[in-house]
Write a protein that holds these residues in place. Structure first.
Motif, PDB file in Angstrom:
ATOM      1  N   THR A  48       0.822  -1.220   0.000  1.00 29.71           N
ATOM      2  CA  THR A  48       0.000   0.000   0.000  1.00 29.71           C
ATOM      3  C   THR A  48       0.854   1.269   0.000  1.00 29.71           C
ATOM      4  N   LYS A  49       1.837   1.303  -0.860  1.00 25.91           N
ATOM      5  CA  LYS A  49       2.758   2.431  -0.922  1.00 25.91           C
ATOM      6  C   LYS A  49       2.111   3.715  -1.437  1.00 25.91           C
ATOM      7  N   CYS A  50       1.059   3.607  -2.222  1.00 21.99           N
ATOM      8  CA  CYS A  50       0.464   4.813  -2.800  1.00 21.99           C
ATOM      9  C   CYS A  50      -0.277   5.652  -1.769  1.00 21.99           C
ATOM     10  N   GLY A  51      -0.388   5.163  -0.568  1.00 18.24           N
ATOM     11  CA  GLY A  51      -0.928   5.961   0.525  1.00 18.24           C
ATOM     12  C   GLY A  51       0.116   6.907   1.094  1.00 18.24           C
ATOM     13  N   ARG A  52       1.354   6.754   0.682  1.00 20.67           N
ATOM     14  CA  ARG A  52       2.455   7.602   1.147  1.00 20.67           C
ATOM     15  C   ARG A  52       2.686   8.722   0.140  1.00 20.67           C
ATOM     16  N   PRO A  53       3.038   9.905   0.634  1.00 24.78           N
ATOM     17  CA  PRO A  53       3.219  11.043  -0.274  1.00 24.78           C
ATOM     18  C   PRO A  53       4.207  10.795  -1.411  1.00 24.78           C
ATOM     19  N   ALA A  54       5.271  10.073  -1.164  1.00 27.85           N
ATOM     20  CA  ALA A  54       6.279   9.859  -2.201  1.00 27.85           C
ATOM     21  C   ALA A  54       5.748   9.030  -3.374  1.00 27.85           C
ATOM     22  N   TYR A  55       4.713   8.249  -3.158  1.00 25.06           N
ATOM     23  CA  TYR A  55       4.179   7.370  -4.204  1.00 25.06           C
ATOM     24  C   TYR A  55       2.801   7.808  -4.713  1.00 25.06           C
ATOM     25  N   ALA A  56       2.158   8.723  -4.031  1.00 21.15           N
ATOM     26  CA  ALA A  56       0.779   9.095  -4.353  1.00 21.15           C
ATOM     27  C   ALA A  56       0.626   9.628  -5.779  1.00 21.15           C
ATOM     28  N   ARG A  57       1.673  10.200  -6.338  1.00 19.56           N
ATOM     29  CA  ARG A  57       1.597  10.754  -7.698  1.00 19.56           C
ATOM     30  C   ARG A  57       1.269   9.676  -8.731  1.00 19.56           C
TER      31      ARG A  57
END
Length: 78
Positions: A48-57
């Protein structure tokens, strides 16, 4: 810095694609080398990395967003 480079590579790979990458999909990095875009995307969903700002893009891409939302159970925040 590595996160930004892999994000950019994943988004470039997804340009004009209608399906998310398969786990074994690979693309070439600018300047040489391989980027395992399919494994990267599988890990983004698994952890669930896209919940982190670095991956949300990554979720700015509609295909990736739909795949991520389908595969990753959303947590109830109430």
């Amino acid at each position: 810095m590595e996160t930004l480079r892999t994000q950019h590579s994943a988004l470039r790979y997804m340009k004009d694609r209608q399906k998310p990458p398969k786990q074994k999909d690979v693309t070439q990095l600018p300047g040489g080398g391989e980027f395992k875009v399919g494994q990267f995307w599988a890990d983004c969903k698994r952890y669930t990395k896209c919940g982190r700002p670095a991956y949300a893009r990554l979720l700015d891409n509609a295909v990736l967003e739909a795949d991520y939302m389908y595969r990753v159970p959303q947590r109830d925040t109430t």
